[in-house]
Motif scaffolding. Structure first.
Motif, mmCIF file in Angstrom:
data_model
loop_
_atom_site.group_PDB
_atom_site.id
_atom_site.type_symbol
_atom_site.label_atom_id
_atom_site.label_comp_id
_atom_site.label_asym_id
_atom_site.label_seq_id
_atom_site.Cartn_x
_atom_site.Cartn_y
_atom_site.Cartn_z
ATOM 1 N N GLY A 154 27.678 -28.873 34.406
ATOM 2 C CA GLY A 154 28.558 -27.741 34.146
ATOM 3 C C GLY A 154 28.888 -27.585 32.679
ATOM 4 O O GLY A 154 28.194 -28.097 31.802
ATOM 5 N N LEU A 155 30.008 -26.902 32.390
ATOM 6 C CA LEU A 155 30.383 -26.520 31.034
ATOM 7 C C LEU A 155 31.317 -27.511 30.365
ATOM 8 O O LEU A 155 31.704 -27.299 29.216
ATOM 9 N N GLY A 156 31.736 -28.560 31.062
ATOM 10 C CA GLY A 156 32.616 -29.546 30.451
ATOM 11 C C GLY A 156 33.963 -28.953 30.093
ATOM 12 O O GLY A 156 34.560 -28.171 30.838
ATOM 13 N N VAL A 157 34.473 -29.315 28.903
ATOM 14 C CA VAL A 157 35.795 -28.834 28.488
ATOM 15 C C VAL A 157 35.788 -27.332 28.213
ATOM 16 O O VAL A 157 36.849 -26.705 28.188
ATOM 17 N N LEU A 158 34.613 -26.754 28.012
ATOM 18 C CA LEU A 158 34.553 -25.318 27.763
ATOM 19 C C LEU A 158 34.833 -24.498 29.018
ATOM 20 O O LEU A 158 34.888 -23.269 28.937
ATOM 21 N N GLU A 159 35.030 -25.160 30.149
ATOM 22 C CA GLU A 159 35.492 -24.430 31.321
ATOM 23 C C GLU A 159 36.841 -23.761 31.058
ATOM 24 O O GLU A 159 37.164 -22.738 31.652
ATOM 25 N N ARG A 160 37.621 -24.372 30.153
ATOM 26 C CA ARG A 160 38.931 -23.791 29.844
ATOM 27 C C ARG A 160 38.796 -22.418 29.212
ATOM 28 O O ARG A 160 39.683 -21.574 29.359
ATOM 29 N N VAL A 161 37.711 -22.176 28.481
ATOM 30 C CA VAL A 161 37.492 -20.853 27.901
ATOM 31 C C VAL A 161 37.329 -19.824 29.009
ATOM 32 O O VAL A 161 37.904 -18.722 28.960
ATOM 33 N N VAL A 162 36.566 -20.174 30.030
ATOM 34 C CA VAL A 162 36.349 -19.247 31.140
ATOM 35 C C VAL A 162 37.659 -18.999 31.883
ATOM 36 O O VAL A 162 37.983 -17.865 32.238
ATOM 37 N N GLY A 163 38.430 -20.072 32.127
ATOM 38 C CA GLY A 163 39.706 -19.898 32.805
ATOM 39 C C GLY A 163 40.675 -19.050 32.004
ATOM 40 O O GLY A 163 41.386 -18.200 32.557
ATOM 41 N N PHE A 164 40.715 -19.260 30.683
ATOM 42 C CA PHE A 164 41.597 -18.468 29.824
ATOM 43 C C PHE A 164 41.182 -16.997 29.815
ATOM 44 O O PHE A 164 42.028 -16.097 29.971
ATOM 45 N N ALA A 165 39.895 -16.736 29.644
ATOM 46 C CA ALA A 165 39.426 -15.347 29.627
ATOM 47 C C ALA A 165 39.648 -14.678 30.974
ATOM 48 O O ALA A 165 40.005 -13.489 31.044
ATOM 49 N N ALA A 166 39.462 -15.413 32.049
ATOM 50 C CA ALA A 166 39.677 -14.835 33.380
ATOM 51 C C ALA A 166 41.131 -14.452 33.577
ATOM 52 O O ALA A 166 41.443 -13.373 34.101
ATOM 53 N N ALA A 167 42.050 -15.322 33.152
ATOM 54 C CA ALA A 167 43.473 -15.028 33.327
ATOM 55 C C ALA A 167 43.911 -13.852 32.475
ATOM 56 O O ALA A 167 44.696 -13.001 32.920
ATOM 57 N N THR A 168 43.418 -13.768 31.242
ATOM 58 C CA THR A 168 43.832 -12.676 30.362
ATOM 59 C C THR A 168 43.149 -11.359 30.709
ATOM 60 O O THR A 168 43.677 -10.294 30.383
ATOM 61 N N GLN A 169 41.979 -11.420 31.359
ATOM 62 C CA GLN A 169 41.303 -10.194 31.776
ATOM 63 C C GLN A 169 41.614 -9.816 33.212
ATOM 64 O O GLN A 169 41.297 -8.705 33.639
ATOM 65 N N GLY A 170 42.199 -10.739 33.974
ATOM 66 C CA GLY A 170 42.565 -10.440 35.344
ATOM 67 C C GLY A 170 41.396 -10.365 36.305
ATOM 68 O O GLY A 170 41.419 -9.616 37.270
ATOM 69 N N THR A 171 40.346 -11.155 36.054
ATOM 70 C CA THR A 171 39.177 -11.158 36.930
ATOM 71 C C THR A 171 38.584 -12.553 36.953
ATOM 72 O O THR A 171 38.648 -13.279 35.947
ATOM 73 N N ALA A 172 37.995 -12.930 38.093
ATOM 74 C CA ALA A 172 37.390 -14.249 38.227
ATOM 75 C C ALA A 172 36.039 -14.349 37.526
ATOM 76 O O ALA A 172 35.510 -15.448 37.373
#
Length: 650
Positions: free
Chosen positions: A280-298
């Motif tokens: 997987g993406l390792g610690v960079l998963e947090r980037v995806v989680g942050f962008a998802a929360a701020t954009q409102g989409t999974a």
């Protein structure tokens, strides 16, 4: 109109609240009314909706004219703008208008720009206008992405139009409640000044001193509007009411939006199901989680339009010890001209670059850095910067600074808000020749120590800390964070100034830190401390020191690549992905050959010389012993029997 003194009115209300009847009563005494219908034609199979539209038509007096705008949502602004001073318009309603605006048939479209055009048309129109719109702010958050997109867009439209109108009424159970009373006409584009407020120390804040406007991007962005990394439009706009323009006082305890609490975890869960060959993406998963929360989409998209705000404000006195006079101004001029590391990285990333001049700060060891009035002005100016970026379709802000003494000022703010010792948060002073200047570092530590001693009995609220220790650049940065939070625009922090602003913004709006992302700590002790307090774990540990803003831009391509990969990869077939994995597939032959590679039986060729033919003259033997793989006896006859006692075990 029936209500004297009003020019434009927005009527809000829930379903069957009587909002349309009340809006019609407001224009009942007008000689002629142009009814602007925004909803699309009824589905032939939906008899109930057709009956509703027919009831609306039957209520209209015979002298009214009707104009349809459902075929083109942008036409509504043109109708309002072209109306004359003797005309009266009744627009019913904005809910149907937003529905058509979000219709896939009208995409891709810049929803934010269209809403802004409508609000500007209402504000500048010479005609009398009554607009009707459903109020969606009191309902539950929809469970579907389409429902959330509709409520976000309609809420944004309501707020923008309410700001543009002279009056706003809310109809509940047929009873109107006036939310925005009558007021005298105000000049377009001039924000209303807030009344002087009493500060915690008993003094009265002075009137706002406007800061110069320097919003002139020197490096155009390669992607604009609300487009994502693939050029498609975002599903939901991020536009909100420009609260600064209404005279809102920036004060502690403001309630600003929070990112979507469900989209982030859903995006992380989705990453575990993607078809990737590794872990997987390792610690960079947090980037995806942050962008998802701020954009409102999974499934967030990579940020397309990025704007860099470079704050330029010098600090006098011991805070600037060891800096070359005029160096920060040279860096600012360099960035404006499109030269230097920051401008080059911005051009490579397709980001626009704006240099923002902040007021210079006085020596903090001798007195306040700036006046309370300058803090108010800087906060509002930073909020405006964020709003103008949101209006331009910016999807990510990068915050940096290049002033002399900014590190010491940020260290003073951290020491005052987090209780840190100045030597623990002050980075080493490096000269232009790359040498460490310990004498300058000690002067900076002494300046911060004296400033903290001078203000030991002063209030520690946000605005007092900014006035006494922070200065204009940190105040502008704080305003940027607050304005970006209000407009749901994420901010990529870089360097001590942005982190110090994040610490101060906690007292004004605790939601601001949830819209911030830290790419790299850069090895700076102040950034490490503030990030730990704010809960912002750095994504990388590259220890870049290219200057504030440049470090974040250097990491931006990696962050974009992670988002693009997470959005494009399919779900693994074994977890329900679209690709079916066959039970067995026979590989194709490497070269030309028969259509089938599985004959009924093929006798292998002998390894050594033998008969040239196995036809009738040379009958095929019943059994052929294969040749041995290596040297051995010439005979392949049966092995002579041995005494069992001669074999060794195993």
């Amino acid at each position: 109109m029936s209500v004297d003194g009003w020019h434009t009115i927005l009527v809000l209300g829930g379903i069957r609240s009587g909002k349309s009847e009340f809006a019609e009563s407001l224009v009942a005494d007008a000689p002629t009314v142009r009814y602007v219908a925004t909803a699309a034609d009824a589905d032939p199979g939906d008899a109930e909706w057709a009956a509703r539209l027919a009831a609306h038509r039957d209520r209209r007096p015979g002298g009214w004219t009707t104009e349809e705008t459902a075929t083109d949502p942008r036409r509504l602004a043109d109708v309002i703008s072209s109306a004359g001073p003797n005309e009266t318009l009744l627009v019913d309603d904005l809910g149907g208008w937003v529905t058509v605006l979000l219709d896939p048939a009208h995409q891709p479209a810049d929803d934010v720009a269209t809403i802004a055009e409508l609000a500007a048309a209402v504000r500048d129109s010479a005609a009398r206008i009554v607009l009707v719109s459903p109020e969606v702010g009191l309902s539950l958050v929809p469970t579907t992405p389409l429902g959330r997109a509709f409520t976000d867009a309609l809420g944004a439209a309501n707020r923008a139009v309410a700001d543009a109108c002279d009056a706003v009424a809310l109809v509940i159970a047929g009873q109107p409640v006036w939310l925005k009373p009558a007021a005298g006409p105000r000049a377009t584009g001039v924000p209303t000044q807030a009344a002087p407020s009493t500060r915690a120390n008993g003094t009265t804040a002075e009137p706002e001193t406007p800061l110069p406007d320097v919003l002139t991007p020197t490096v155009p962005a390669s992607t604009g509007g609300k487009a994502g990394g693939d050029g498609t439009a975002w599903a939901a706009p991020t536009m909100a009411l420009p609260m600064v323009a209404t005279g809102l006082v920036i004060q502690p305890g403001m309630e600003l939006p929070m990112p979507d609490e469900y989209a982030g975890p859903q995006a992380i869960d989705r990453l575990a199901s993607l078809d990737v060959p590794g872990a997987g993406l390792g610690v960079l998963e947090r980037v995806v989680g942050f962008a998802a929360a701020t954009q409102g989409t999974a499934t967030p998209r990579a940020w397309g339009s990025v704007r860099v705000l470079l704050l330029h404000g010098d600090h006098e006195g011991g805070a600037a010890a060891g800096t070359v006079p005029g160096e920060s101004s040279r860096r600012a001029r360099q960035a404006r001209a499109g030269r230097g590391a920051l401008a080059r990285l911005a051009a490579e990333s397709g980001a626009s670059l704006q240099v923002v001049d902040a007021p210079s700060a006085a020596p903090i060891e001798e007195g306040p850095a700036v006046s309370p009035a300058a803090v108010e002005s800087a906060l509002r100016h930073g909020w405006r910067l964020a709003e103008e970026a949101a209006d331009a379709g910016v999807e990510l802000l990068v915050l940096g600074a290049c002033g002399a003494g900014t590190e010491a000022a940020a260290a003073a703010v951290l020491a005052a808000t987090a209780g840190a010792e100045p030597p623990a948060v002050l980075g080493r002073v490096v000269t232009a020749n790359g040498e460490i200047d310990d004498a300058a570092w000690m002067v900076r530590c002494a300046a911060v120590r004296d400033a903290l001693h001078r203000t030991r009995r002063s209030p520690r609220d946000a605005k007092d800390v900014l006035a006494e220790l922070g200065g204009g650049d940190i105040a502008v940065a704080t305003g940027v964070l607050l304005g970006a939070t209000a407009r749901r625009v994420p901010v990529l922090l870089d360097g001590p100034v942005g982190l110090a602003a994040g610490m101060v913004s906690r007292d004004l709006a605790g939601q601001a830190r949830h819209w911030c992302l830290l790419a790299d700590h850069g090895g700076h002790p102040a950034v490490r401390l503030a990030a730990d307090v704010l809960g912002l774990n750095p994504l990388l540990d590259l220890r870049l020191d290219l200057g504030e803003g440049a470090n974040a831009l250097a990491a931006l391509p990696l962050l974009r690549s992670v988002l693009a990969l997470a959005a494009a990869l399919p779900v693994h077939p074994r977890l329900g992905g679209g690709e079916e994995e066959p039970d067995f597939t026979e590989p194709e032959p490497a070269g030309p050959g028969p259509a089938t590679t599985e004959p009924d039986f093929t006798e292998p060729e002998p390894a050594g010389p033998g008969p040239a033919s196995t036809g009738p003259d040379f009958p095929e033997p019943d059994f052929t012993e294969p040749e041995p793989a290596g040297p051995g006896p010439t005979s392949t006859g049966p092995e002579p029997e041995r005494d069992p006692s001669g074999w060794r075990a195993g």
